[in-house]
Scaffold this motif. Structure first.
Motif, PDB file in Angstrom:
ATOM      1  N   ALA A 239       0.829  -1.201   0.000  1.00  0.00           N
ATOM      2  CA  ALA A 239       0.000   0.000   0.000  1.00  0.00           C
ATOM      3  C   ALA A 239       0.865   1.253   0.000  1.00  0.00           C
ATOM      4  N   ILE A 240       1.961   1.210   0.776  1.00  0.00           N
ATOM      5  CA  ILE A 240       2.863   2.370   0.804  1.00  0.00           C
ATOM      6  C   ILE A 240       3.516   2.543  -0.560  1.00  0.00           C
ATOM      7  N   ALA A 241       3.976   1.425  -1.146  1.00  0.00           N
ATOM      8  CA  ALA A 241       4.585   1.484  -2.474  1.00  0.00           C
ATOM      9  C   ALA A 241       3.587   2.049  -3.482  1.00  0.00           C
TER      10      ALA A 241
ATOM     11  N   PRO B   6      -3.543  -1.131 -10.710  1.00  0.00           N
ATOM     12  CA  PRO B   6      -2.920   0.137 -11.113  1.00  0.00           C
ATOM     13  C   PRO B   6      -2.031  -0.035 -12.342  1.00  0.00           C
ATOM     14  N   ALA B   7      -1.302  -1.133 -12.377  1.00  0.00           N
ATOM     15  CA  ALA B   7      -0.404  -1.355 -13.508  1.00  0.00           C
ATOM     16  C   ALA B   7      -1.208  -1.440 -14.802  1.00  0.00           C
ATOM     17  N   LEU B   8      -2.342  -2.149 -14.734  1.00  0.00           N
ATOM     18  CA  LEU B   8      -3.192  -2.334 -15.911  1.00  0.00           C
ATOM     19  C   LEU B   8      -3.738  -0.990 -16.393  1.00  0.00           C
ATOM     20  N   LEU B   9      -4.323  -0.228 -15.442  1.00  0.00           N
ATOM     21  CA  LEU B   9      -4.912   1.063 -15.811  1.00  0.00           C
ATOM     22  C   LEU B   9      -3.848   2.038 -16.291  1.00  0.00           C
ATOM     23  N   GLY B  10      -2.685   2.006 -15.589  1.00  0.00           N
ATOM     24  CA  GLY B  10      -1.583   2.867 -16.012  1.00  0.00           C
ATOM     25  C   GLY B  10      -1.150   2.541 -17.430  1.00  0.00           C
TER      26      GLY B  10
ATOM     27  N   LEU C 169      -2.497  -8.694  -4.910  1.00  0.00           N
ATOM     28  CA  LEU C 169      -2.573  -8.844  -6.361  1.00  0.00           C
ATOM     29  C   LEU C 169      -3.344  -7.685  -6.978  1.00  0.00           C
ATOM     30  N   VAL C 170      -4.476  -7.355  -6.364  1.00  0.00           N
ATOM     31  CA  VAL C 170      -5.296  -6.267  -6.895  1.00  0.00           C
ATOM     32  C   VAL C 170      -4.523  -4.957  -6.846  1.00  0.00           C
ATOM     33  N   LEU C 171      -3.861  -4.727  -5.709  1.00  0.00           N
ATOM     34  CA  LEU C 171      -3.137  -3.464  -5.549  1.00  0.00           C
ATOM     35  C   LEU C 171      -1.996  -3.347  -6.549  1.00  0.00           C
TER      36      LEU C 171
END
Lengths: 268, 317
Positions: free
Chosen positions: A19-21, B284-288, B278-280
């Motif tokens: 989360a921090i990353a 973001p990687a996908l949307l980015g 996994l979601v985190l």
């Protein structure tokens, strides 16, 4: 990892890191999009630093507590000390159980031929390595109270079998009227020669003494002082050795100093 | 790092494979191999307490011993007073254990006394609910608490299936969560027996290794089948607890929660929790990635049509 909660705690720790990353990379991504320059970083960096510092502090505090496994059973013995102080031993009278005479095995179980006494088997107070064998106290209690409850006959509470230990009454040495501070004399740093509170009473306060310790006899007054005290601070100069007809201090007052005399003895 | 290195490529591929397997297994079959479906047997030598309700005489010495050893304030009604049994009491921030009286439907006049305290679950719901790791399942068995990191969210209180943890609402500045800690710091770590078990005059409380206690409980039931119901409460309830109870009266009639099931409560959140990383990472990687792709395509379009490049703010707005 032995337990599922260990695994979950571990996972949660990883997730906090992720989360921090995520937070940091989101800021970098934002910066990449908008290119806001130095002012943006000046605002955002302290926030990130704060989050990191608190996170690390939290982890440190939480990891300070050591949780080392101990070898169980190193000291398996214990005594029920508090109760033993309060209650005297109970005496079992075979003749008071006439209904069971001839049926020794009812109590002296698991034995044939010679009848062993209870303590031959139930010797130890309690042994964590030998869970099936109750200690002597417990064996008695289980046998007596169990049977009494089962048959709804015979005593089941403490004082019907045990004599309750007698609490020392307040001795008749001094009157209690107006005396509120017991510990100033009887406490740990009290007057020499006065009965001290026992070691296990050291946390007791003045307010609780008389809840248990009651005056037994009507207390007599202290001897009054027949002369004025003006210019006579050194009581023991005359009364210590009984000079010139002065009354000698009592034997049980040995060790007391001049300062304590007038706490009790007042001029008449 | 050279991307062409075959060893690195192999490793990365292996990692991706494992990650995919983990993702898949958590999605489709939670009990097939992979770290997510690992079995957790618990520490072999963990400790516990066996409560034999047929032995308890309701003397409340355990309550007094607990009060004394935990330095709790003296109760309003003294421990010798039996009038407390008129109503059912619960543990609170100043009382870590209570004894309640229940009528015995089989033998009138021989009530059953039930000691209640933290059960010290093998897989405690409170520990898994705690955000900051203030509660901890120790290797010895007790579930302990570190007030220094507690943030006071009281999730542990909500999560507990036995309604045990209590909050110091009367303490305005440093409120703590309070419950039985099984004398972990004060006695167990020194090799001593918890205070309540020390004081019990009839060995209704037996302290020992959990596996030994299970054997003891089972042998008592086997040797006296008329005296006990054939159930060790805590052996399987919510995945097992450190405190075990045997009784002559069915536990449902003695105020024990009867519908808890045998699934450890942390198991209910495990799947979700395993998914969060996994979601985190992936989301973001996908949307980015989508964003960068779209942006690049738009730039290419603009370059083809010969338009001047617009400022980015308008693009984002």
């Amino acid at each position: 990892m032995n337990t599922l909660v260990d695994f979950i705690t571990h996972t949660k720790g990883l997730e906090y890191l992720i989360a921090i990353a995520f937070l940091i990379s989101f800021i970098i991504f934002w910066q990449m999009l908008h290119r806001q320059g130095v002012r943006f970083w000046v605002t955002i960096l302290p926030i990130v630093a704060l989050v990191l510092v608190f996170g690390i502090l939290g982890l440190r505090i939480n990891s300070q507590r050591p949780s080392e496994g101990v070898a169980v059973g190193e000291s398996p013995f214990l005594t029920t000390s508090v109760l033993a102080e309060w209650y005297g031993p109970a005496s079992f009278d075979h003749s008071s159980h006439p209904d069971h005479q001839g049926d020794c095995g009812l109590c002296h179980h698991y034995s044939q031929g010679r009848i062993p006494s209870c303590s031959e088997c139930h010797g130890k107070p309690f042994d964590a390595a030998e869970l099936k064998m109750p200690g002597l106290t417990h064996a008695y209690h289980l046998r007596c109270i169990g049977c009494h409850m089962e048959n709804q006959a015979g005593p089941t509470n403490c004082v019907e079998c045990h004599t309750q230990a007698e609490i020392p009454p307040l001795s008749a040495v001094h009157p209690l009227t107006g005396v509120t501070n017991c510990l100033s004399c009887h406490g740990e740093n009290g007057i020499p020669g006065v009965t001290r509170v026992p070691a296990d009473h050291l946390q007791a306060t003045n307010g609780v003494c008389q809840l248990c310790h009651k005056p037994r006899v009507e207390a007599k007054d202290f001897a009054g002082l027949p002369h004025t005290l003006a210019g006579r601070e050194g009581c023991l100069m005359c009364h210590g050795a009984g000079i010139a007809g002065a009354s000698k201090v009592l034997e049980n007052h040995t060790g007391r100093t001049n300062e304590t005399c007038t706490l009790c003895h007042k001029p008449l | 790092m050279k991307t062409g290195n075959p060893r690195h490529a192999f490793h990365r591929r292996g990692f991706l494979k494992r990650a995919a397997a983990a993702l898949g297994s958590s999605f489709f079959s939670p009990h097939s191999g992979s770290v997510l479906a690992q079995d957790f047997p618990g520490r072999e030598d963990r400790l516990g307490m066996l409560v034999d309700l047929t032995r308890c005489i309701g003397c409340r010495r355990c309550e007094a011993a607990c009060n004394q050893t935990s330095s709790l304030p003296a109760p309003e009604i003294p421990f010798g007073d039996k009038s407390v049994f008129e109503e059912k009491r619960r543990t609170n921030a100043k009382t870590y254990t209570v004894v309640n009286r229940y009528p015995n439907p089989q033998r009138v006049g021989m009530p059953v006394y039930v000691k209640t305290q933290c059960m010290h679950c093998d897989e405690p719901a409170c520990v898994s609910a705690c955000l900051v790791g203030a509660l901890k399942k120790t290797p010895e068995g007790p579930v302990i608490y570190n007030a220094d990191v507690c943030i006071g969210c009281r999730y542990c209180i909500i999560s507990c299936p036995f309604y045990i943890p209590a909050y110091e609402y009367s303490n305005a500045f440093e409120p703590k969560v309070q419950k039985c800690f099984m004398c972990h710091d004060t006695r167990i770590l020194k090799g001593e027996v918890p205070a309540c078990a020390t004081e019990c005059p009839v060995e209704a409380l037996t302290f020992g290794k959990r596996r030994d206690l299970l054997v003891l409980a089972r042998s008592r039931i086997m040797e006296n089948p008329d005296r006990y119901v054939d159930h060790i409460y805590g052996e399987r309830e919510v995945g097992g607890t450190s405190w075990l109870y045997i009784s002559g009266v069915p536990f449902e009639q003695l105020g024990f929660p009867g519908n808890l099931g045998t699934t450890p409560y942390p198991m209910l959140t495990r799947e979700f929790l395993s998914f969060v990383p996994l979601v985190l990472v992936v989301w973001p990687a996908l949307l980015g990635g989508f964003y960068l792709m779209t942006k690049r395509r738009m730039q290419e379009d603009r370059a083809e049509s010969g338009e001047p490049k617009k400022p980015e703010q308008t693009l984002e707005a």
